[in-house]
Structures are given as C-alpha cells and as structure tokens.
Design an enzyme around this catalytic site. Structure first.
Site, PDB file in Angstrom:
ATOM      1  NE  ARG A  27      -3.356   2.069   3.157  1.00  0.00           N
ATOM      2  CZ  ARG A  27      -2.950   2.992   4.021  1.00  0.00           C
ATOM      3  NH1 ARG A  27      -1.741   2.924   4.541  1.00  0.00           N
ATOM      4  NH2 ARG A  27      -3.752   3.985   4.353  1.00  0.00           N
ATOM      5  CB  VAL A  29       5.345   0.430  -2.761  1.00  0.00           C
ATOM      6  CG1 VAL A  29       5.914   0.564  -4.169  1.00  0.00           C
ATOM      7  CG2 VAL A  29       6.421  -0.048  -1.782  1.00  0.00           C
ATOM      8  NE  ARG A  31      -3.868   4.156  -0.939  1.00  0.00           N
ATOM      9  CZ  ARG A  31      -4.878   3.978  -0.120  1.00  0.00           C
ATOM     10  NH1 ARG A  31      -4.817   4.437   1.121  1.00  0.00           N
ATOM     11  NH2 ARG A  31      -5.964   3.333  -0.507  1.00  0.00           N
ATOM     12  CG  ASP A 134      13.438 -15.786   9.089  1.00  0.00           C
ATOM     13  OD1 ASP A 134      12.530 -16.284   9.773  1.00  0.00           O
ATOM     14  OD2 ASP A 134      13.792 -16.245   7.982  1.00  0.00           O
ATOM     15  CG  MET A 176       8.989 -20.838  11.715  1.00  0.00           C
ATOM     16  SD  MET A 176       8.026 -20.143  10.353  1.00  0.00           S
ATOM     17  CE  MET A 176       7.397 -21.652   9.630  1.00  0.00           C
ATOM     18  N   GLY A 177      12.629 -19.034  12.274  1.00  0.00           N
ATOM     19  CA  GLY A 177      13.763 -18.104  12.232  1.00  0.00           C
ATOM     20  C   GLY A 177      14.852 -18.554  11.284  1.00  0.00           C
ATOM     21  CB  ALA A 193      11.600 -19.403  28.111  1.00  0.00           C
ATOM     22  CE  LYS A 219      12.911 -21.857  37.565  1.00  0.00           C
ATOM     23  NZ  LYS A 219      13.007 -21.029  36.395  1.00  0.00           N
TER      24      LYS A 219
HETATM   25  O1  F6P Z   1      12.025 -17.090   6.170  1.00  0.00           O
HETATM   26  C1  F6P Z   1      10.796 -17.161   6.803  1.00  0.00           C
HETATM   27  C2  F6P Z   1      10.514 -18.570   7.268  1.00  0.00           C
HETATM   28  O2  F6P Z   1       9.244 -18.582   7.915  1.00  0.00           O
HETATM   29  C3  F6P Z   1      11.581 -19.202   8.158  1.00  0.00           C
HETATM   30  O3  F6P Z   1      11.489 -18.755   9.487  1.00  0.00           O
HETATM   31  C4  F6P Z   1      11.296 -20.649   7.951  1.00  0.00           C
HETATM   32  O4  F6P Z   1      12.467 -21.420   8.165  1.00  0.00           O
HETATM   33  C5  F6P Z   1      10.868 -20.737   6.522  1.00  0.00           C
HETATM   34  O5  F6P Z   1      10.439 -19.436   6.151  1.00  0.00           O
HETATM   35  C6  F6P Z   1       9.753 -21.716   6.243  1.00  0.00           C
HETATM   36  O6  F6P Z   1       9.555 -21.752   4.883  1.00  0.00           O
HETATM   37  P1  F6P Z   1       8.295 -22.425   4.179  1.00  0.00           P
HETATM   38  O7  F6P Z   1       7.127 -21.507   4.365  1.00  0.00           O
HETATM   39  O8  F6P Z   1       8.695 -22.558   2.765  1.00  0.00           O
HETATM   40  O9  F6P Z   1       8.044 -23.728   4.880  1.00  0.00           O
END
Ligand code: F6P
Length: 328
Positions: A27, A29, A31, A134, A176-177, A193, A219
């Site tokens: 949006r 970009v 506008r 990420d 993820m990451g 955590a 714990k």
């Molecule tokens: O790069 C974003 C990401 O969500 C990563 O964190 C993860 O490893 C990867 O993409 C998952 O990819 P896909 O959606 O192709 O399974």
C-alpha cells in the site's frame, strides 16, 4: 531505466516467505509512487510473476483496506525459474516490454539476491524493503513481520505455560527463524522461559538441565524455547536428550510453525511497513539503486543489497544474561 534516466513506472513484487505487514508495505509503495505521478505494476507470485508476465496495474484504490491484513495480496513464491539465466532473461524482457523502469522488491535475503543479479545482468534498478519474520538482515533493527511473529509466538507460549504449570510439565517449544535465533531469544525473554537454544550459541545439555531444575532444584514446570535452526537437531531431539538425563520429567514438545507467519500485523509492523514502503520509492526517485531501506535507531537508512544479505544481523548478547538472571 538507465542510470540517470527519469523514473516513470515501478514494478512491485513480494517474494520468499510471507510476513505480516507486507500488504501495508505494498500500500505504501503504491500510494508513495502515486503522489509522484508514477505508474505501478504489481507482479504476482514473486519472481515467477516477472518470468511469466503475470501482473496487474495497481492504483491507490487497489490497495484500500489491506493495511490490516496478513499475507500478501500479490502472493509470493520462491521461484525456481528465476534462478536460471534463461528465466532472468525472460523476466528482463517482460519488464522492458511493460515499460517498467525500476523495481521495488519486498522480502528477505533471497529476494534481494534476485534483485541484485537482475541489476548486474540486465541493468534493472531496484530498491528493497525488508519483509521477513526472521529479522536476520543487516542494515535494519526490524524487518516487517518480525514484531507480529514474536507476539504471536509469545501468545502461544503463554497458553502453553498455563497447561505446563497445571500438569507440572516441561515443554520444549520450537519457533521459526531459519538460521537466526532472533525470534527464539526475544520470545524466551518475553515469555519468561527457563532457557533458549539458538544457532548462534553452542549450549551444553548440562547447562540446560541446570536451568530446567532451577537454582534451588525446585522448579516443577518449565519452558525451553528452541530456534528451528539450532544445531542439536530441533526440539524433538533436544527433548529426547533431556529425557535421558531427567527421566522423571513429564515432557511435551510443541512446534509453533506457520502460525507465526499469519495474522493481522501489529501497529509496529504497520508503521514500519508504511515508512519503508514510501522510503523505497523515494530512494528510486533519487537514483539510489540496489539498496535495502531499513530502520536503524528510528531513522530510515539505506544499505547496499550485498551488505544486507551477507552482513548478518547480530543478536543482542545481553539478552542471554538477562534471561539467565530471570530464570533463576
Ligand atoms: O524465512 C521465513 C521462514 O518462515 C523461516 O522462518 C522458515 O524457516 C521458513 O520461512 C519456512 O519456509 P516455508 O514456508 O517454505 O516452509
């Protein structure tokens, strides 16, 4: 557009894994371009859209009511065709055929690599907007989608904590990451955590066991956040190794997965996407090509694609110390 030429027509695409806030960036970009009298063509399905010529014209009204939506209205992909020189030749002809003279690409590492290659091979200039959950790119404190993703993951971990404490269980929660531990580290601190495992830091199982038991050994329930890219082999493997050391523990594993990629973007991501989308158009208009626009200490900055891709964003090491102190 050759260097020094006047920009008239921007091509826009989202590529790689989607992230909440990509729509807000689209949006901005569209506008941001419109106020300068620029035409915008959106390519569908990432670089595949360039290769296949799948596109649509985008005016300011075409991007109404999307700022709050997750995903990307332009759709996205990791294009195999664009990885080949022949695919990129086709993409360049499509771009030139439509009269597009500059690209704005929204995505992460792979997205900027693609734009960089296209410039080197075909002279097509681009600006990049960091859109990935990420947050692994050098040249920006935040990538679009990261804030939403960590908030989603923390909300999930909070729920896991409720059941973990009721049952006096030990949970391993995988986030993820890719090969970055940014999501895991922030989630671990924010969710209180006991421990975090990330690819950037080697940990020993004994340290993990000590953290699970706590300083007083008393714990009863614990949460360990595991980045998907950590080197032990993922949450299931780590859980198995801990079970061997602590057979009395009732252990469960949760992989949060793609839930982290969806949902309405947070205010932070919407504002970031709005600023960076406008900044990407401005950079092209100034003739500053092949940079990622980013936000460092609250200011818009430009980082050359190759630096953004290869200069890895470092984790804040102090957060490990804080986590340890607070997990006693
Ligand atoms: O790069 C974003 C990401 O969500 C990563 O964190 C993860 O490893 C990867 O993409 C998952 O990819 P896909 O959606 O192709 O399974």
């Amino acid at each position: 557009m050759t260097d020094g030429g006047r920009l008239r027509h921007i091509g826009l695409l989202t590529s790689g894994g989607d992230s909440p806030g990509m729509n807000a960036a689209i949006r901005a970009v569209v506008r941001g371009a419109h106020v300068h009298g620029l035409q915008v063509t959106g390519f569908l399905g990432g670089y595949d859209g360039l290769v296949n010529g799948r596109s649509r014209a985008l005016g300011p009204r075409d991007v109404s009511n999307i700022i709050q939506r997750g995903g990307t209205m332009l759709r996205t992909a990791r294009s195999a065709a664009f990885m080949t020189a022949e695919g990129r030749d086709r993409a360049a002809s499509v771009i030139r055929g439509l009269g597009v003279d500059g690209l704005v690409v929204i995505g992460g590492n792979g997205t900027f690599t693609g734009a960089d290659v296209l410039y080197r091979e075909h002279g097509i200039p681009a600006a990049g907007v960091p859109g990935t959950i990420d947050n692994d790119l050098a040249g920006t404190d935040w990538s679009i989608g990261y804030d939403t993703a960590v908030n989603t993951a923390v909300e999930a971990i909070d729920r896991i904590r409720d059941t973990a404490s009721s049952h006096e269980r030990l949970f391993f929660v995988e986030v993820m990451g890719r090969d970055s531990g940014a999501i895991a580290l922030d989630c671990a601190v924010a969710a209180g955590a006991e421990f975090v495992l990330v690819p950037e830091r080697e940990e020993h199982i004994e340290q993990l066991v000590r953290a699970i038991l706590g300083a007083d050994g008393a714990k009863t329930s614990s949460i360990v956040v595991v980045a998907e890219g950590e080197t032990e082999g993922g949450a299931f493997v780590v859980a198995q190794r801990v079970k061997e050391r602590l057979p009395e523990k009732d252990i469960r594993v949760t992989v949060i997965g793609h839930v982290q990629r969806g949902g309405s973007p947070t205010v932070h991501d919407r504002v970031l996407a709005s600023r960076l989308g406008v900044a990407a158009v401005d950079a092209l208009l100034r003739g500053e090509y092949n940079n990622m626009v980013g936000m460092i200490n609250g200011r818009v900055t430009l980082t050359p694609f190759l630096e953004a891709i290869h200069g890895r964003r470092e984790l804040d090491r102090d957060l490990f110390r804080v986590l340890n102190i607070l997990a006693t």
